[in-house]
Design an enzyme around this catalytic site. Structure first.
Site, PDB file in Angstrom:
ATOM      1  N   ASP A 109       0.983  -1.292   0.083  1.00 22.83           N
ATOM      2  CA  ASP A 109       0.092  -0.121  -0.011  1.00 22.83           C
ATOM      3  C   ASP A 109       0.875   1.261  -0.074  1.00 22.83           C
ATOM      4  O   ASP A 109       2.078   1.249  -0.120  1.00 22.83           O
ATOM      5  CB  ASP A 109      -0.937  -0.025   1.270  1.00 22.83           C
ATOM      6  N   HIS A 180      -2.577   3.263  -4.654  1.00 20.69           N
ATOM      7  CA  HIS A 180      -2.187   2.706  -3.468  1.00 20.69           C
ATOM      8  C   HIS A 180      -0.759   2.140  -3.607  1.00 20.69           C
ATOM      9  O   HIS A 180      -0.310   1.079  -3.204  1.00 20.69           O
ATOM     10  CB  HIS A 180      -3.071   1.650  -2.873  1.00 20.69           C
ATOM     11  N   GLU A 242      -9.771   2.637  -5.044  1.00 16.28           N
ATOM     12  CA  GLU A 242      -9.434   4.192  -4.702  1.00 16.28           C
ATOM     13  C   GLU A 242      -8.259   4.746  -5.542  1.00 16.28           C
ATOM     14  O   GLU A 242      -7.200   5.210  -4.887  1.00 16.28           O
ATOM     15  CB  GLU A 242      -8.984   4.223  -3.357  1.00 16.28           C
TER      16      GLU A 242
HETATM   17  C1  ACM Z   1     -10.867  -0.765   0.905  1.00 16.97           C
HETATM   18  O1  ACM Z   1     -11.429  -0.578   1.671  1.00 16.97           O
HETATM   19  N1  ACM Z   1     -10.145   0.377   0.173  1.00 16.97           N
HETATM   20  C2  ACM Z   1     -10.955  -1.804  -0.218  1.00 16.97           C
END
Ligand code: ACM
Length: 452
Positions: A109, A180, A242
């Protein structure tokens, strides 16, 4: 169940009967002994977990049992806080005890890259370390000014996979892309779009995402190849959640194309792509499995589009969300998510639903001890949701739970007491940011607009 002990200390006779459901078992305990028949080795294993749960004085009992869902999962985020291998093994042992069978391991991440990849040494020498860590929710902007990090070698990951397999747990790896990715870009700025800075220290979503140049796609393929070499799981996670698009010359369609390329590559290795529900925007690749997390709607969207789905709606199954409104809860974030809320979750009725999983994001969990506090006993509730028939009764579960917690006591599990947090469970200096359910539902509705 009839009262009275079966022969204490008697050995167990086991055999496999392929006529039973593969994960099913029949356990018979009577004064003449204990017999355990499984539909496969997994069924025998689950029968053994039932025996463990019955305790040392096994009562006379006959149990015929099999799971409702094939995917009984937990996601553990080892990127926000690294967890050493022994902690992962302990966690696997605990989930297997609850007959859960998938560990979705979130390996990378913005805040840390945790998997060694041959030819890319800086991913771990640089990307696995951040200079400081945010304490508590983002709004407070508090940092501890201490480095944090760690990573798994190939050997480490193989040992995790093998340990899990012996407990009939499949480890499904996830390398989150194309967003991410700030930790990887910190290690190799050429993967990004001009960002040349450190691994992210604060929570939230970085705007520094992968560029989609051919060399960067090759990097992603190399990472996925290595992941496939380590993890036998048919499904390989590419995240996809995201991902801001403001660093790109185009919009969301670039991510749709990226995801399709990764799915093709995985298909060439005999694997299938597993991604968060954002991959549905613009159409997910055929055969992709969707982890539907943004509330309950995306699971329905995935089903309508013909995708298999793993249900993990945040407002029902995100175990980083607070367990009560007691002011002593550690770093309370998200919406209120009680034990009963988890127990009452019911996935949509569709053959495309593989099952459900709880997600444990670890921004606010600096240790396995903290993970245990957030996971249990809510994970006990999830275990019943995914194993038992839908006619569940919370009062019945609540009556059985204290007995089960004595087993967790024996195992030294730092579960949240049913009476609420103890003083030592507080996390002073790491304040939270609780949300209301109506606010979150409105936000989710907006976030998923591009799926409608
Ligand atoms: C997430 O909670 N961004 C998958």
């Amino acid at each position: 169940m009839t009262p009275g002990p079966a022969l204490a200390g008697e050995s167990v006779t086991t055999r496999i009967d392929p006529a039973l459901a593969p994960e099913g078992y029949v356990l018979t305990c009577d004064p003449s002994g204990i017999e355990l028949v499984g539909g496969s080795a997994a069924g025998v294993f689950y029968g053994r977990q039932t025996l463990r749960q019955l305790g040392p004085d096994v009562p006379c009992v006959r149990v015929e049992d099999s799971p409702r869902f094939a995917w009984r999962g937990v996601m553990l985020d080892v990127a926000r806080h690294f967890m050493p291998v022994p902690d992962i093994l302990r966690f696997i042992d605990l989930i297997a005890f609850h007959k859960l069978n998938v560990l979705h391991l979130h390996l990378t991440d913005d805040q840390g890259w945790r998997i060694e990849v041959p030819g890319w040494p800086r991913l771990t020498s640089v990307g696995a370390w951040r200079p400081s860590t945010m304490l508590g929710a983002r709004v407070h902007e508090i940092y501890d000014d201490r480095p944090h990090g760690g990573f798994y070698t190939t050997e480490d990951l193989r040992s995790i996979v093998e340990f899990a397999a012996r407990r009939h747990v499949t480890v499904v790896p996830e390398v989150d892309m194309p967003g991410h990715m700030q930790a990887a870009i910190a290690a190799y700025p050429r993967l990004g779009n001009g960002f040349d800075g450190p691994v992210r220290t604060g929570w939230g979503i970085s705007h520094h995402v992968l560029n989609l140049a051919p060399e960067t796609l090759d990097f992603c393929r190399q990472v996925l190849d290595h992941v496939c070499d380590i993890f036998p799981s048919e499904l390989i996670g590419i995240g996809g959640d995201e991902c801001p698009t403001d660093e790109w010359p185009g919009g969301r369609e670039l991510q749709t194309e990226f995801t399709a390329r990764m799915a093709d590559h995985l298909a060439g290795r005999g694997r299938r792509l597993y991604g968060w529900d954002e991959i549905l925007a613009g159409g997910a690749p055929a055969g992709a499995v969707v982890a539907a997390w943004r509330g309950v709607e995306p699971a329905e969207v995935a089903i309508r589009a013909g995708h298999q789905v793993v249900c993990c709606p945040d407002v029902k199954l995100y175990l980083d969300y607070r367990q009560s409104d007691d002011p002593g809860e550690p770093s309370p974030v998200g919406t209120l998510l009680t034990l009963e809320d988890v127990y009452s979750y019911e996935p949509p009725a569709s053959p495309l639903v593989l099952g459900a999983q709880a997600n444990i994001w670890t921004e606010h969990m600096e240790s396995l001890r903290r993970v245990e506090y957030m996971a249990f006993p809510r994970l006990c509730a999830l275990a019943e949701v995914v194993w038992s028939p839908p006619d569940r009764d919370f009062a019945d579960f609540s009556a059985r739970l204290p007995g089960h917690l004595t087993h967790l006591d024996t195992l030294g599990v730092n579960y949240r007491p049913l009476t609420g947090p103890r003083p030592e469970d507080a996390r002073p200096g790491a304040p939270g940011n609780p949300r209301t359910l109506p606010d979150r539902l409105a936000e989710l509705h907006e976030m998923t607009a591009d799926l409608r």
